[in-house]
Motif scaffolding. Structure first.
Motif, PDB file in Angstrom:
ATOM      1  N   VAL A   1       0.824  -1.207   0.000  1.00 46.90           N
ATOM      2  CA  VAL A   1       0.000   0.000   0.000  1.00 46.90           C
ATOM      3  C   VAL A   1       0.862   1.263   0.000  1.00 46.90           C
ATOM      4  O   VAL A   1       0.646   2.149  -0.839  1.00 46.90           O
ATOM      5  N   PRO A   2       1.858   1.400   0.894  1.00 41.90           N
ATOM      6  CA  PRO A   2       2.723   2.584   0.788  1.00 41.90           C
ATOM      7  C   PRO A   2       3.451   2.636  -0.557  1.00 41.90           C
ATOM      8  O   PRO A   2       3.638   3.713  -1.120  1.00 41.90           O
ATOM      9  N   LEU A   3       3.810   1.488  -1.091  1.00 33.41           N
ATOM     10  CA  LEU A   3       4.453   1.436  -2.398  1.00 33.41           C
ATOM     11  C   LEU A   3       3.516   1.968  -3.486  1.00 33.41           C
ATOM     12  O   LEU A   3       3.957   2.669  -4.408  1.00 33.41           O
ATOM     13  N   SER A   4       2.226   1.682  -3.369  1.00 33.96           N
ATOM     14  CA  SER A   4       1.256   2.194  -4.352  1.00 33.96           C
ATOM     15  C   SER A   4       1.171   3.716  -4.307  1.00 33.96           C
ATOM     16  O   SER A   4       0.886   4.352  -5.322  1.00 33.96           O
ATOM     17  N   SER A   5       1.449   4.287  -3.149  1.00 37.20           N
ATOM     18  CA  SER A   5       1.462   5.754  -3.040  1.00 37.20           C
ATOM     19  C   SER A   5       2.633   6.343  -3.811  1.00 37.20           C
ATOM     20  O   SER A   5       2.526   7.422  -4.387  1.00 37.20           O
ATOM     21  N   ILE A   6       3.732   5.614  -3.857  1.00 33.55           N
ATOM     22  CA  ILE A   6       4.908   6.081  -4.589  1.00 33.55           C
ATOM     23  C   ILE A   6       4.742   5.844  -6.091  1.00 33.55           C
ATOM     24  O   ILE A   6       5.070   6.707  -6.899  1.00 33.55           O
ATOM     25  N   ILE A   7       4.190   4.689  -6.460  1.00 29.02           N
ATOM     26  CA  ILE A   7       4.067   4.338  -7.877  1.00 29.02           C
ATOM     27  C   ILE A   7       2.926   5.092  -8.565  1.00 29.02           C
ATOM     28  O   ILE A   7       3.105   5.650  -9.638  1.00 29.02           O
ATOM     29  N   ILE A   8       1.744   5.106  -7.962  1.00 25.56           N
ATOM     30  CA  ILE A   8       0.578   5.778  -8.549  1.00 25.56           C
ATOM     31  C   ILE A   8       0.327   7.107  -7.835  1.00 25.56           C
ATOM     32  O   ILE A   8       0.251   8.144  -8.446  1.00 25.56           O
ATOM     33  N   GLY A   9       0.174   7.055  -6.522  1.00 20.89           N
ATOM     34  CA  GLY A   9      -0.072   8.258  -5.750  1.00 20.89           C
ATOM     35  C   GLY A   9      -1.050   7.994  -4.625  1.00 20.89           C
ATOM     36  O   GLY A   9      -1.616   6.900  -4.512  1.00 20.89           O
TER      37      GLY A   9
END
Length: 120
Positions: free
Chosen positions: A76-84
């Motif tokens: 989930v934190p990774l999705s914030s970096i990849i997509i936002g």
């Protein structure tokens, strides 16, 4: 609420990518150009600053709340970096809702088993 969170996940992925993919196709992964265009006007810089701070706040919240609830959320934190944060926050809320419902069901079934054991 899970359906609403799912719809927000889809929109939070599709809408940003609908803007980024054509830019990426035209320019490649040209980071200096991306930064130059993102800061080319006060309103563009405002929007990016807002997104970056929102992403940071989202990651901190997800990590703290996930730890508090005993959830494993590295994607989930990774999705914030990849997509936002437009994907990360509704995705976290969806997973959190499912986690809380599963926890509630486990407590109910455990309590039900205790009540049955007491009756016999």
């Amino acid at each position: 609420m899970r359906f609403v969170y799912l719809l927000l996940c889809i929109a939070g992925t599709a809408l940003p990518l609908a803007q980024f993919v054509p830019w990426l196709s035209a320019n490649g992964l040209n980071v200096p150009l991306l930064v130059q265009q993102a800061t080319s006007s006060n309103i563009a810089a405002f929007a990016w600053a807002d997104v970056l701070i929102s992403a940071l706040a989202t990651i901190v919240f997800i990590c703290a709340e996930g730890r508090r609830l005993g959830m494993r959320l590295f994607l989930v934190p990774l999705s914030s970096i990849i997509i936002g944060p437009s994907l990360a926050l509704p995705l976290f809320l969806l997973l959190r809702e499912q986690h809380l419902l599963a926890k509630k069901a486990a407590v109910r079934s455990h309590t039900g088993m205790n009540d049955e054991a007491k009756m016999s």
